[in-house]
Scaffold this motif. Structure first.
Motif, PDB file in Angstrom:
ATOM      1  N   TRP A 169       0.816  -1.204   0.000  1.00 34.10           N
ATOM      2  CA  TRP A 169       0.000   0.000   0.000  1.00 34.10           C
ATOM      3  C   TRP A 169       0.853   1.259   0.000  1.00 34.10           C
ATOM      4  CZ3 TRP A 169       0.593   3.390   3.963  1.00 34.10           C
ATOM      5  CH2 TRP A 169       1.215   2.927   5.123  1.00 34.10           C
ATOM      6  N   GLN A 170       2.127   1.132   0.349  1.00 33.86           N
ATOM      7  CA  GLN A 170       3.022   2.286   0.358  1.00 33.86           C
ATOM      8  C   GLN A 170       3.233   2.847  -1.057  1.00 33.86           C
ATOM      9  OE1 GLN A 170       3.698  -0.662   1.776  1.00 33.86           O
ATOM     10  NE2 GLN A 170       4.048  -0.297   3.960  1.00 33.86           N
ATOM     11  N   CYS A 171       3.072   1.984  -2.051  1.00 34.94           N
ATOM     12  CA  CYS A 171       3.207   2.459  -3.443  1.00 34.94           C
ATOM     13  C   CYS A 171       2.174   3.543  -3.744  1.00 34.94           C
ATOM     14  CB  CYS A 171       3.033   1.305  -4.418  1.00 34.94           C
ATOM     15  SG  CYS A 171       4.326   0.081  -4.360  1.00 34.94           S
ATOM     16  N   LEU A 172       0.952   3.354  -3.246  1.00 34.80           N
ATOM     17  CA  LEU A 172      -0.094   4.348  -3.457  1.00 34.80           C
ATOM     18  C   LEU A 172       0.278   5.680  -2.815  1.00 34.80           C
ATOM     19  CD1 LEU A 172      -2.936   4.935  -4.546  1.00 34.80           C
ATOM     20  CD2 LEU A 172      -3.816   4.223  -2.338  1.00 34.80           C
ATOM     21  N   LEU A 173       0.848   5.611  -1.611  1.00 27.90           N
ATOM     22  CA  LEU A 173       1.240   6.819  -0.900  1.00 27.90           C
ATOM     23  C   LEU A 173       2.379   7.544  -1.618  1.00 27.90           C
ATOM     24  CD1 LEU A 173       0.798   8.464   1.697  1.00 27.90           C
ATOM     25  CD2 LEU A 173       2.601   7.100   2.739  1.00 27.90           C
ATOM     26  N   ILE A 174       3.389   6.787  -1.995  1.00 26.45           N
ATOM     27  CA  ILE A 174       4.559   7.403  -2.636  1.00 26.45           C
ATOM     28  C   ILE A 174       4.208   7.962  -4.015  1.00 26.45           C
ATOM     29  CG2 ILE A 174       6.843   6.918  -3.600  1.00 26.45           C
ATOM     30  CD1 ILE A 174       7.201   4.946  -1.249  1.00 26.45           C
ATOM     31  N   VAL A 175       3.582   7.129  -4.847  1.00 26.46           N
ATOM     32  CA  VAL A 175       3.252   7.560  -6.216  1.00 26.46           C
ATOM     33  C   VAL A 175       2.175   8.639  -6.194  1.00 26.46           C
ATOM     34  CG1 VAL A 175       2.289   6.779  -8.416  1.00 26.46           C
ATOM     35  CG2 VAL A 175       3.988   5.397  -7.255  1.00 26.46           C
ATOM     36  N   GLY A 176       1.179   8.511  -5.312  1.00 19.54           N
ATOM     37  CA  GLY A 176       0.067   9.464  -5.280  1.00 19.54           C
ATOM     38  C   GLY A 176       0.428  10.825  -4.726  1.00 19.54           C
ATOM     39  N   LEU A 177       1.497  10.910  -3.907  1.00 14.52           N
ATOM     40  CA  LEU A 177       1.856  12.203  -3.327  1.00 14.52           C
ATOM     41  C   LEU A 177       3.080  12.841  -3.979  1.00 14.52           C
ATOM     42  CD1 LEU A 177       1.283  11.630   0.481  1.00 14.52           C
ATOM     43  CD2 LEU A 177      -0.099  12.932  -1.103  1.00 14.52           C
ATOM     44  N   PHE A 178       4.129  12.076  -4.186  1.00 17.50           N
ATOM     45  CA  PHE A 178       5.376  12.675  -4.649  1.00 17.50           C
ATOM     46  C   PHE A 178       5.427  12.886  -6.159  1.00 17.50           C
ATOM     47  CE2 PHE A 178       6.751  10.631  -0.608  1.00 17.50           C
ATOM     48  CZ  PHE A 178       6.943  11.811   0.077  1.00 17.50           C
ATOM     49  N   CYS A 179       4.802  12.029  -6.919  1.00 19.51           N
ATOM     50  CA  CYS A 179       4.820  12.215  -8.376  1.00 19.51           C
ATOM     51  C   CYS A 179       4.044  13.460  -8.826  1.00 19.51           C
ATOM     52  CB  CYS A 179       4.320  10.958  -9.070  1.00 19.51           C
ATOM     53  SG  CYS A 179       5.485   9.591  -8.939  1.00 19.51           S
ATOM     54  N   PRO A 180       2.849  13.751  -8.261  1.00 19.32           N
ATOM     55  CA  PRO A 180       2.186  15.005  -8.670  1.00 19.32           C
ATOM     56  C   PRO A 180       2.991  16.258  -8.323  1.00 19.32           C
ATOM     57  CG  PRO A 180       0.586  13.566  -7.678  1.00 19.32           C
ATOM     58  CD  PRO A 180       1.928  12.923  -7.474  1.00 19.32           C
ATOM     59  N   ILE A 181       3.728  16.219  -7.217  1.00 19.24           N
ATOM     60  CA  ILE A 181       4.574  17.364  -6.866  1.00 19.24           C
ATOM     61  C   ILE A 181       5.689  17.533  -7.896  1.00 19.24           C
ATOM     62  CG2 ILE A 181       6.198  18.259  -5.157  1.00 19.24           C
ATOM     63  CD1 ILE A 181       4.393  16.940  -3.028  1.00 19.24           C
ATOM     64  N   ALA A 182       6.287  16.408  -8.315  1.00 21.06           N
ATOM     65  CA  ALA A 182       7.342  16.465  -9.335  1.00 21.06           C
ATOM     66  C   ALA A 182       6.783  16.952 -10.668  1.00 21.06           C
ATOM     67  CB  ALA A 182       7.983  15.090  -9.494  1.00 21.06           C
ATOM     68  N   VAL A 183       5.598  16.490 -11.024  1.00 22.69           N
ATOM     69  CA  VAL A 183       4.974  16.930 -12.279  1.00 22.69           C
ATOM     70  C   VAL A 183       4.644  18.422 -12.210  1.00 22.69           C
ATOM     71  CG1 VAL A 183       2.866  16.727 -13.667  1.00 22.69           C
ATOM     72  CG2 VAL A 183       4.099  14.700 -12.978  1.00 22.69           C
ATOM     73  N   LEU A 184       4.173  18.889 -11.073  1.00 20.56           N
ATOM     74  CA  LEU A 184       3.864  20.306 -10.902  1.00 20.56           C
ATOM     75  C   LEU A 184       5.117  21.161 -11.060  1.00 20.56           C
ATOM     76  CD1 LEU A 184       1.302  21.902 -10.307  1.00 20.56           C
ATOM     77  CD2 LEU A 184       1.925  21.868  -7.913  1.00 20.56           C
ATOM     78  N   TRP A 185       6.219  20.727 -10.478  1.00 23.58           N
ATOM     79  CA  TRP A 185       7.478  21.460 -10.615  1.00 23.58           C
ATOM     80  C   TRP A 185       7.950  21.460 -12.068  1.00 23.58           C
ATOM     81  CZ3 TRP A 185      10.007  24.801  -7.815  1.00 23.58           C
ATOM     82  CH2 TRP A 185      11.301  25.133  -8.175  1.00 23.58           C
ATOM     83  N   TRP A 186       7.920  20.290 -12.723  1.00 25.43           N
ATOM     84  CA  TRP A 186       8.350  20.198 -14.120  1.00 25.43           C
ATOM     85  C   TRP A 186       7.449  21.061 -15.009  1.00 25.43           C
ATOM     86  CZ3 TRP A 186       5.766  18.359 -18.416  1.00 25.43           C
ATOM     87  CH2 TRP A 186       6.540  18.286 -19.574  1.00 25.43           C
TER      88      TRP A 186
END
Length: 157
Positions: A69-86
């Motif tokens: 279930w940690q995959c959901l937490l990591i991918v769901g929170l950190f990837c949108p932040i990275a996409v927002l920055w990019w």
């Protein structure tokens, strides 16, 4: 003994603007202010919403595959932040040396050309007309055409 009166706040700001230590905010009146590398809050909301939706679905898929279930937490929170920055860096590159809302108008014109959206700008390539013809000749009265030239006189020998 002379007493010193306090200077009103608006006059102090005017002096600061004249001296160059504070920039006037007149360019912010009609434009939404940038919050992240030139990206406005509206742009950030749209990008965050789309990327969060995509990465939550991707995280759910990873949870189904791996069982962590940690995959959901990591991918769901950190990837949108990275996409927002990019995306903020990418939009800054697109907006450079262009007027406000240039890229959104260009995106709208592209959608109109593909038939995705209805045009909200006048897009006409050609001449405007009133829908009726005007009678008369617009040529100069001093310009003689071939049809109006007198016939040459025949010489007798």
């Amino acid at each position: 003994m002379a007493t010193r009166h306090a200077t009103p706040a608006h006059l102090e700001i005017d002096q600061d603007i004249r001296s160059g230590s504070v920039a006037p905010l007149t360019d912010r009146v009609n434009v939404e202010p940038p919050i992240l590398n030139g990206m406005t809050s509206t742009e950030a909301k749209y990008i965050a919403l789309v990327s969060f939706t995509v990465f939550i679905a991707l995280g759910g898929l990873l949870v189904a595959i791996t069982g962590y279930w940690q995959c959901l937490l990591i991918v769901g929170l950190f990837c949108p932040i990275a996409v927002l920055w990019w995306a903020s860096k990418y939009l800054a590159k697109i907006k450079r040396n262009r007027p406000d809302a240039y890229y959104s108008q260009a995106l709208h014109l592209w959608a109109v050309s593909k038939g995705i959206s209805k045009p909200k700008f006048i897009k006409h390539n050609g001449f405007w007309s009133l829908g009726k013809t005007l009678e008369g000749n617009f040529s100069s009265p001093f310009h003689v055409t071939e049809e109006e030239k007198p016939a040459p006189k025949k010489s007798r020998k």
